[in-house]
Design an enzyme around this catalytic site. Structure first.
Site, PDB file in Angstrom:
ATOM      1  N   GLY A  10      11.243   6.042   7.940  1.00 25.88           N
ATOM      2  CA  GLY A  10      10.360   6.197   9.095  1.00 25.88           C
ATOM      3  C   GLY A  10      10.550   5.109  10.134  1.00 25.88           C
ATOM      4  O   GLY A  10      11.642   4.535  10.265  1.00 25.88           O
ATOM      5  N   ASP A  33      14.949   9.643   1.965  1.00 28.02           N
ATOM      6  CA  ASP A  33      13.655  10.216   2.339  1.00 28.02           C
ATOM      7  C   ASP A  33      13.559  11.625   1.768  1.00 28.02           C
ATOM      8  O   ASP A  33      14.584  12.288   1.576  1.00 28.02           O
ATOM      9  CB  ASP A  33      13.532  10.261   3.873  1.00 28.02           C
ATOM     10  CG  ASP A  33      12.092  10.294   4.357  1.00 28.02           C
ATOM     11  OD1 ASP A  33      11.641   9.292   4.950  1.00 28.02           O
ATOM     12  OD2 ASP A  33      11.404  11.319   4.125  1.00 28.02           O
ATOM     13  N   ASN A  87       4.786   6.071   3.896  1.00 23.15           N
ATOM     14  CA  ASN A  87       3.542   5.993   4.658  1.00 23.15           C
ATOM     15  C   ASN A  87       2.345   5.754   3.741  1.00 23.15           C
ATOM     16  O   ASN A  87       2.317   6.235   2.606  1.00 23.15           O
ATOM     17  CB  ASN A  87       3.333   7.237   5.522  1.00 23.15           C
ATOM     18  CG  ASN A  87       3.878   8.497   4.884  1.00 23.15           C
ATOM     19  OD1 ASN A  87       4.796   8.446   4.074  1.00 23.15           O
ATOM     20  ND2 ASN A  87       3.297   9.623   5.226  1.00 23.15           N
ATOM     21  N   ALA A 221      -5.583  -7.266  11.627  1.00 24.36           N
ATOM     22  CA  ALA A 221      -6.996  -7.360  12.000  1.00 24.36           C
ATOM     23  C   ALA A 221      -7.183  -8.376  13.136  1.00 24.36           C
ATOM     24  O   ALA A 221      -7.905  -8.126  14.102  1.00 24.36           O
ATOM     25  CB  ALA A 221      -7.824  -7.762  10.782  1.00 24.36           C
ATOM     26  N   CYS A 272      -1.147   1.693  12.727  1.00 18.06           N
ATOM     27  CA  CYS A 272      -1.515   0.621  11.800  1.00 18.06           C
ATOM     28  C   CYS A 272      -2.890  -0.020  12.007  1.00 18.06           C
ATOM     29  O   CYS A 272      -3.622  -0.200  11.040  1.00 18.06           O
ATOM     30  CB  CYS A 272      -0.466  -0.473  11.851  1.00 18.06           C
ATOM     31  SG  CYS A 272       1.118   0.100  11.228  1.00 18.06           S
TER      32      CYS A 272
HETATM   33  P1  NAI Z   1       6.518   6.909   8.611  1.00 19.93           P
HETATM   34  O1  NAI Z   1       5.523   7.984   8.343  1.00 19.93           O
HETATM   35  O2  NAI Z   1       7.245   6.888   9.916  1.00 19.93           O
HETATM   36  O3  NAI Z   1       7.649   6.926   7.470  1.00 19.93           O
HETATM   37  C1  NAI Z   1       7.390   7.065   6.113  1.00 19.93           C
HETATM   38  C2  NAI Z   1       8.485   7.947   5.505  1.00 19.93           C
HETATM   39  O4  NAI Z   1       8.344   7.932   4.094  1.00 19.93           O
HETATM   40  C3  NAI Z   1       8.418   9.417   5.932  1.00 19.93           C
HETATM   41  O5  NAI Z   1       9.630   9.792   6.538  1.00 19.93           O
HETATM   42  C4  NAI Z   1       8.178  10.178   4.612  1.00 19.93           C
HETATM   43  O6  NAI Z   1       8.837  11.423   4.561  1.00 19.93           O
HETATM   44  C5  NAI Z   1       8.751   9.211   3.597  1.00 19.93           C
HETATM   45  N1  NAI Z   1       8.244   9.391   2.239  1.00 19.93           N
HETATM   46  C6  NAI Z   1       6.952   9.520   1.832  1.00 19.93           C
HETATM   47  N2  NAI Z   1       6.899   9.635   0.488  1.00 19.93           N
HETATM   48  C7  NAI Z   1       8.175   9.566   0.037  1.00 19.93           C
HETATM   49  C8  NAI Z   1       8.768   9.611  -1.253  1.00 19.93           C
HETATM   50  N3  NAI Z   1       8.008   9.707  -2.349  1.00 19.93           N
HETATM   51  N4  NAI Z   1      10.111   9.530  -1.349  1.00 19.93           N
HETATM   52  C9  NAI Z   1      10.872   9.415  -0.236  1.00 19.93           C
HETATM   53  N5  NAI Z   1      10.369   9.351   1.011  1.00 19.93           N
HETATM   54  C10 NAI Z   1       9.041   9.429   1.150  1.00 19.93           C
HETATM   55  O7  NAI Z   1       5.749   5.552   8.383  1.00 19.93           O
HETATM   56  P2  NAI Z   1       6.063   4.110   9.036  1.00 19.93           P
HETATM   57  O8  NAI Z   1       5.452   3.989  10.377  1.00 19.93           O
HETATM   58  O9  NAI Z   1       7.503   3.806   8.853  1.00 19.93           O
HETATM   59  O10 NAI Z   1       5.215   3.167   8.081  1.00 19.93           O
HETATM   60  C11 NAI Z   1       5.600   2.912   6.739  1.00 19.93           C
HETATM   61  C12 NAI Z   1       4.744   1.782   6.209  1.00 19.93           C
HETATM   62  O11 NAI Z   1       5.000   0.593   6.960  1.00 19.93           O
HETATM   63  C13 NAI Z   1       3.243   2.019   6.309  1.00 19.93           C
HETATM   64  O12 NAI Z   1       2.619   1.461   5.186  1.00 19.93           O
HETATM   65  C14 NAI Z   1       2.847   1.262   7.551  1.00 19.93           C
HETATM   66  O13 NAI Z   1       1.508   0.814   7.488  1.00 19.93           O
HETATM   67  C15 NAI Z   1       3.783   0.074   7.509  1.00 19.93           C
HETATM   68  N6  NAI Z   1       4.078  -0.528   8.808  1.00 19.93           N
HETATM   69  C16 NAI Z   1       4.296   0.256   9.924  1.00 19.93           C
HETATM   70  C17 NAI Z   1       4.606  -0.331  11.136  1.00 19.93           C
HETATM   71  C18 NAI Z   1       4.841   0.523  12.351  1.00 19.93           C
HETATM   72  O14 NAI Z   1       4.929  -0.055  13.435  1.00 19.93           O
HETATM   73  N7  NAI Z   1       4.954   1.830  12.249  1.00 19.93           N
HETATM   74  C19 NAI Z   1       4.742  -1.785  11.286  1.00 19.93           C
HETATM   75  C20 NAI Z   1       4.555  -2.498  10.061  1.00 19.93           C
HETATM   76  C21 NAI Z   1       4.221  -1.874   8.885  1.00 19.93           C
END
Ligand code: NAI
Length: 480
Positions: A10, A33, A87, A221, A272
């Site tokens: 992601g 993914d 996610n 936060a 987030c």
């Molecule tokens: P996202 O939703 O863009 O990506 C997550 C990916 O994980 C999706 O493509 C999904 O299909 C995949 N996925 C879910 N379960 C899976 C599994 N069992 N096996 C394989 N793939 C699987 O989420 P994003 O934005 O990348 O966030 C990921 C984490 O990072 C979250 O916990 C978020 O809070 C944290 N985070 C996000 C930031 C941001 O700016 N988006 C910045 C810092 C941390």
């Protein structure tokens, strides 16, 4: 050759791993993914996310030491270090609904690691998770271990969307938490060695697991709190004739406070801030810390207040009704330089206007028609009274058109609101826009990007958050 696998391709997994691959040519990085469409997009010329500089980084390493794949089991079983970057949304049902983090995806990733692993692994929490999640993950892994040894590390990601590549190239800090045992320290060192390829040693902070997990929630936060603080001030500025940009400038000159993240706006968004604060609130409540929980909850309440206030300003300045009026919405993404709309304030503002029966014409340079329609057709989650998300009525969606040009969006409109600070909105030909709008023509700037005086000279009635009010607005009923 060290092999890294990242589960979750992601906004975090994709860019982070691409930068690791670029900076560490001796390491093989596979990003996996469950979403076939996402992986296909990572392997194409049209990457699944828009992020300045990302295309170049991916092009340099893809097929060399960076691979995107749906063959999760193969890459997990071969890896020495497994990042989990799935996610972790807010739970919408059951215990803790509306606050607690939903760890379903995390748990299934952990079970899959346990199922397919044949050698010792370092498992790295990259997702933002509740404090003490590592303990639960450890239990899942060790109860299914078949003699394999796992070390869990917490390595939260601090990148910001829109500047992800810059942030990853030059991070303020990299945080690594691990067990205080010799094996835990060895695992920390292994991950430190990866980052040491490009991050100066004094920027790599090592802590225990719980401090690392909590630091990420705390950082988000604090950041969101700054925005809610300046937004709360913006309301007071409007009531008193002060100018919030002058106040922020003066306040930010204090070296204890600093100038960054002090811009008043229509509110914070993104996947987030809200989710992580709700999660923090939930953890406080579970620990009996009611006052601490309500302190942080207020940050979200002020954010909701700011979005409502903005809608109320629009409606009250336009003779207390926007029914049947065309309102142009410039910008839908939650910030500039991203196509991400998760929790964008534009959703609440648009819904507020639709609730008053406005017709909306929306333009955003990076957000598709489909995405906007999807976002506006979901009911807002009611945090205090959780119900499952339900589609909005089809008539509401009919009142929305998505166009590919700011001039088209504003043609014949009664008002225009700016909801994302895209650079291109600063240099639009506002005289041309004014000439093609209904009169009186209103501008509602939710991001403080236009010069109110210049637009007033053209003939617009201008509302800019936290700035001294237009005489027109001063005469309108006060907004709650
Ligand atoms: P996202 O939703 O863009 O990506 C997550 C990916 O994980 C999706 O493509 C999904 O299909 C995949 N996925 C879910 N379960 C899976 C599994 N069992 N096996 C394989 N793939 C699987 O989420 P994003 O934005 O990348 O966030 C990921 C984490 O990072 C979250 O916990 C978020 O809070 C944290 N985070 C996000 C930031 C941001 O700016 N988006 C910045 C810092 C941390």
């Amino acid at each position: 050759m060290v092999k890294i696998c990242c589960i979750g391709a992601g906004y975090v997994g994709g860019p982070t791993m691409a930068v690791i691959a670029l900076k560490c040519p001796s390491i093989e990085v596979a990003v996996v993914d469950i979403s076939v469409a996402r992986i296909n997009a990572w392997n194409s010329d049209q990457l699944p996310i828009y992020e300045p500089g990302l295309d170049e980084v991916v092009k340099q390493c893809r097929g060399k030491n960076l691979f995107f794949s749906t063959d999760i089991e193969k890459h997990v079983s071969e890896a020495d270090i497994i990042f989990v970057s799935v996610n972790t949304p807010t739970k919408t049902q059951g215990l803790g609904a509306g606050k607690a983090a939903d760890l379903t995806y995390w748990e299934s990733a952990a079970r899959m690691i346990a199922d397919v692993s044949k050698s010792n692994k370092i498992v790295v929490e990259k997702s933002t998770v509740p404090v003490r999640t590592a303990e639960a993950i450890e239990k899942i892994l060790t109860h299914n271990s078949k003699g394999i040894k796992y070390q869990i590390l917490s390595n939260p990601e601090f990148l910001a969307e829109g500047t992800a590549i810059q942030d990853l190239f030059n991070p303020d800090r990299v945080l690594i938490g691990g067990r205080e045992t010799p094996e835990g320290q060895k695992a920390i060192q292994a991950l430190k060695d990866v980052y040491a390829h490009w991050v100066p040693e004094d920027r790599i902070i090592c802590t225990n697991l719980w401090s690392a997990e909590l630091s990420k929630l705390a950082a988000n936060a604090f950041l969101a709190q700054r925005i809610s603080s300046v937004n709360a001030m913006s309301a007071l500025c409007e009531a008193t004739g002060a100018d919030v940009s002058q106040v922020s400038h003066a306040v930010g000159k204090d070296s204890r406070i600093g100038p960054k993240f002090l811009n008043a706006s229509v509110g914070f968004g993104g996947s987030c801030f809200q989710k992580d604060i709700l999660n923090l609130v939930y953890i406080c409540e579970c620990n009996g810390l009611t006052e601490v929980a309500s302190y942080w909850k207020q940050v979200i309440k002020v954010n909701d207040y700011q979005k409502n206030r903005f809608v109320n300003r629009i409606v009250s300045s336009m003779f207390n009704t926007v029914s049947g009026k065309k309102i142009a919405v410039l910008g839908f993404a939650f910030k500039k330089d991203t196509g991400d709309t998760r929790e964008t304030p534009a959703i609440d503002v648009c819904k507020g206007l639709l609730g008053d029966k406005a017709r909306l014409s929306i333009y955003d340079p990076q957000v598709t028609d489909d995405q906007i329609q999807r976002d506006l057709s979901m009911n807002k989650f009611d945090w205090d009274h959780p119900v499952h998300l339900q589609p909005m009525s089809p008539t509401t969606v009919k009142q929305v058109s998505v166009v590919w040009d700011a001039y088209e969006a504003t043609k014949d409109a009664h008002g225009l609101c700016i909801l994302t600070e895209w650079d291109e909105f600063k240099t639009l030909d506002y005289q041309r826009i004014f000439d093609n709008m209904q009169k009186p023509a209103f501008v509602f700037d939710g991001r403080s990007i236009v010069n109110p005086e210049k637009l007033r000279e053209i003939g617009f009635i201008v509302y800019s958050i936290g700035k001294p009010l237009d005489p027109w607005l001063r005469d309108m009923p006060a907004v709650a």
